[in-house]
Enzyme design. Structure first.
Site, PDB file in Angstrom:
ATOM      1  CB  SER A 313      -0.875  -0.196   1.119  1.00  0.00           C
ATOM      2  OG  SER A 313      -1.939   0.971   1.197  1.00  0.00           O
ATOM      3  CG  ASP A 458      -4.389  -1.837   0.346  1.00  0.00           C
ATOM      4  OD1 ASP A 458      -3.095  -2.459   0.459  1.00  0.00           O
ATOM      5  OD2 ASP A 458      -4.789  -1.046   1.005  1.00  0.00           O
TER       6      ASP A 458
END
EC number: 3.1.1.-
Length: 749
Positions: A313, A458
């Site tokens: 991320s 993610d």
């Protein structure tokens, strides 16, 4: 006005101090190819409501319009929905009860932490010890910080603890005895070297045998974090002397003339396999991830930045910057002026609100791709980044399909994957950024969808810290984790102290906040973890945006060394805002100061690891010396094979047969090795992939070694496939017979 550390007149807050500030690395054609990949959809089958209605024509029946929005919401499938009267009746009442109890526990946990904070401020930190502790936070240089830490240790009596060999968390008798043996044999080897003797190999063989017995991960407990948790600076003198002696012995073997080069190579290869590698893991956390810049800067300035780096991320953006730049470039980039290049959240409220209502995502994917490409040096692939810097960049990505496995993209699993597309995928949080398509670079330099155009999101949703994958691919068994996830930082508490952060009262044998405070904190935190697991195992939690959100709490978020930069309340307000140069300067300083207490532990680990790598790079298996070149993470040539080289991987051949056009468009060059690594676990890990979508490079094997073992490459690949099948069968059977958390990366809050 603050200047750079190099002593020149460059302002660290000015954009002119950033190299390549005005350079546009991304080719517009690459951006158009990415946009096309996002908009391309597979052809839909011809469907109609019935045989007499037109195809593709939307016909709304009476009474169905009211349920349209509800039907579109993500929900559990029929196979996942549990049947039964009691489940239907008790599901929602039990869910509400558990959520209410979790809320009550959370309030109790917050009150407990406030009590512990006040206890430490009013009971522990008073008088001179408080003034000495404040000195630690005034220094931005590690040497100055170390002097202040040693002064605090001297006042608290921790220096006396260092001089006592006995300690319950390591085998001091073995370390003391082995240290003496190593010193005696090393001095004999050095005496023979001074006399110019090169014929006798008995003493060198004895030293090699001693090293092969003790150069292992956490041998006799010398890498136990508790050894570094009783003082602010360093560890016990016996442990430090032992590590220095092992390092000196490894250097002596490298420089000795009593052993042949091929014997040295074999020796260092065994040491490398047993000792393992070190990796830096950067967590997600939205704009909290900018604290990673300070962590990297501290490691870089002290020459302890590992060659293996992984990011997830927001941490993937920082990892991409580190993995595509050299050390000299990073020293110029990691300054407050870098904030001028961070503009991902610059849009106003009305702009992103309309987009979120229209697309379900706050940010524009194309805009993020354009801005992210600068941090990745344009459309650089993972292999190209490895060839340029020698660093192994890893990015965690999760497929949008919840049932597909995650991928740790790197120069082995996806060598031609474009880094900026992987960074975008790793940052695609539902509701923030829509899932994206990974891009691969073809032989002519153009981009095309990777992995059949599947979309990814993610990585922190399922694997924030991919420790198992790092161990599989690169033999990593020592991890440095920089953890900035705000929902995890709130629950971090080490009742017995952490590395470089000892408990100061009762001579280090006390508890933070007293025994009662620590006991209540542990009980509430473990109870919270228990109820979250109950909700997950009973399948009671709904799935907003089609995602199982329990994973963001129940993963493993720590490593061998875990760095927790200290956040401030304003960070939560700016969690989706671009930093100003002043705020980035504070985050850089905080990240550095949070890393300083861990430096000595990391130095001791990498001191031996780098000495082994130096010996491994200097010699080859055929006995030729290749010189003391710069240390790379793995002893393989950075160059690639010729374009006409054919792969002997059956998975590659099968894909070429099924997709003839693929073989002419995509280049899967294979990394050559300095020598044959037939029994190298890293080489074996490359051939352990069971997914045809991930073509990994294959390396040449030592035919003699394979013959000696009695197995070939195909047999080895089959054995690894069987191993994975057995592991999958065990994991699935655990659903019925064992706790599933025994077979996953579960971790406490």
């Amino acid at each position: 006005m603050e200047k750079s550390a190099a002593g020149d007149n460059i302002d660290k807050y000015s954009p002119s101090s950033i190299p390549d500030y005005d350079t546009e690395f991304l080719n517009p054609d690459d951006l158009r190819a990415f946009e096309k990949a996002l908009t391309d959809q597979d052809a839909d089958p011809l469907v109609a409501l019935n045989d007499w209605r037109p195809v593709y024509q939307r016909v709304v029946r009476r009474g169905r319009g009211r349920r349209k929005s509800a039907a579109a919401a993500p929900r559990r499938t029929k196979d996942e929905t549990r049947e039964g009267v009691l489940y239907t009746v008790l599901k929602w009442p039990f869910l509400l009860f558990v959520l209410g109890w979790i809320t009550f526990l959370s309030v109790g946990y917050a009150l407990t932490r406030i009590y512990i904070f006040l206890y430490e401020q009013w009971v522990t930190w008073r008088g001179k010890r408080e003034s000495l502790r404040r000195e630690l936070y005034k220094h931005e240089n590690y040497d100055d910080w170390l002097h202040a830490a040693q002064a605090l240790d001297e006042y608290l009596g921790n220096q006396r603890w260092k001089k006592i060999d006995e300690y319950a968390y390591y085998d001091h008798l073995t370390i003391r005895k082995l240290g003496r043996q190593l010193r005696t044999v090393r001095m004999q080897v050095e005496e023979e070297m001074k006399r110019g003797e090169s014929g006798s190999t008995v003493v060198v063989e004895e030293l090699c045998n001693l090293l092969e017995a003790c150069v292992k991960a956490n041998f006799a407990g010398v890498e136990n974090p508790r050894l570094y948790s009783e003082a602010y600076s360093g560890t016990k003198d016996l442990v430090q002397d032992y590590i220095d002696e092992v390092h000196a012995c490894v250097k002596v073997i490298t420089d000795s003339r009593q052993a042949r080069n091929e014997e040295k190579y074999s020796h260092f290869k065994h040491l490398d396999t047993n000792f393992g590698r070190t990796a830096l893991c950067l967590s997600g956390g939205a704009t909290f991830a900018y604290y990673h810049f300070g962590v990297v800067r501290a490691l870089l300035d002290n020459e302890v930045l590992p060659s293996i780096i992984t990011g997830t991320s927001g941490g993937a953006l920082v990892a991409a910057l580190v993995g595509t730049r050299t050390d000299d470039e990073l020293k110029q980039l990691l300054v407050p002026a870098l904030a001028h290049k961070i503009k991902a959240c610059s849009e106003g409220f009305t702009t992103w609100a309309r987009r979120w209502w229209r697309t379900g995502a706050r940010f524009d994917t194309m805009d993020w791709a354009r801005q992210c490409s600068w941090f990745c040096r344009g459309s650089t692939t993972f292999r190209e980044a490895y060839e340029r810097t020698g660093r192994i960049l890893n990015v965690s990505c999760v497929p949008s399909d919840p049932h597909s496995p995650t991928i740790l993209a790197n120069y082995l699993t996806s060598p031609n994957c474009v880094i900026w597309s992987a960074v975008l995928a790793s940052a695609a949080v539902p509701g923030i950024l829509n899932p994206v398509v990974l891009m691969t670079k073809k032989r002519d330099g153009t981009l095309a969808p990777y992995s059949f155009g599947h979309k990814w999101k993610d990585g922190s949703l399922r694997t924030d810290i991919p420790i198992k994958a790092l161990n599989l691919h690169f033999n990593v068994n020592f991890t440095i984790v920089s953890q900035v996830n705000p929902h995890i930082n709130l629950f971090f508490f080490s009742s017995r102290g952490a590395v470089g952060r000892p408990v100061t009262h009762r001579k280090g044998r006390g508890w933070r906040g007293g025994f009662l405070g620590s006991a209540i904190e542990q009980y509430i935190k473990l109870d919270l973890n228990k109820w979250l697991k109950v909700l997950r195992h009973l399948e009671l939690l709904p799935r907003p945006l089609g995602q199982d959100w329990s994973e963001i709490w129940l993963q493993k978020f720590s490593g061998t060394v875990t760095i927790w930069p200290k956040t401030v309340p304003s960070d939560f307000y700016h969690i989706l805002s671009d930093p100003s140069p002043e705020r980035l300067a504070r985050m850089l300083r905080t990240g550095q100061q949070s890393t300083f207490p861990k430096i000595q532990f990391i130095k001791n680990r990498l001191k031996i690891e780098y000495a082994i790598l130096e010996g491994l790079h200097r010699f080859s298996a055929d006995g030729e010396s290749v010189g003391a070149t710069s240390i790379q993470p793995f002893p393989f040539d950075n160059g690639a094979a010729g374009a006409d080289q054919k792969s002997n991987d059956p998975r590659e051949e099968r894909l070429n047969r099924n997709f003839p056009e693929r073989s002419s468009e995509y280049s899967y060059d294979y990394v050559k090795s300095f020598s044959d690594f037939s029994d190298d676990p890293i080489v074996s890990a490359e051939n352990s992939s069971v997914d045809d979508n991930y073509i990994v490079p294959s390396r040449q094997r030592d035919a003699g070694a394979e013959a000696g073992v009695g197995t070939g490459t195909a047999e080895r690949r089959g054995s690894f496939s069987s191993l994975f099948n057995l592991e999958e069968m065990r994991r699935q059977s655990a659903v019925f017979f064992d706790d599933p958390d025994l077979y996953r990366d579960g971790g406490d809050l």
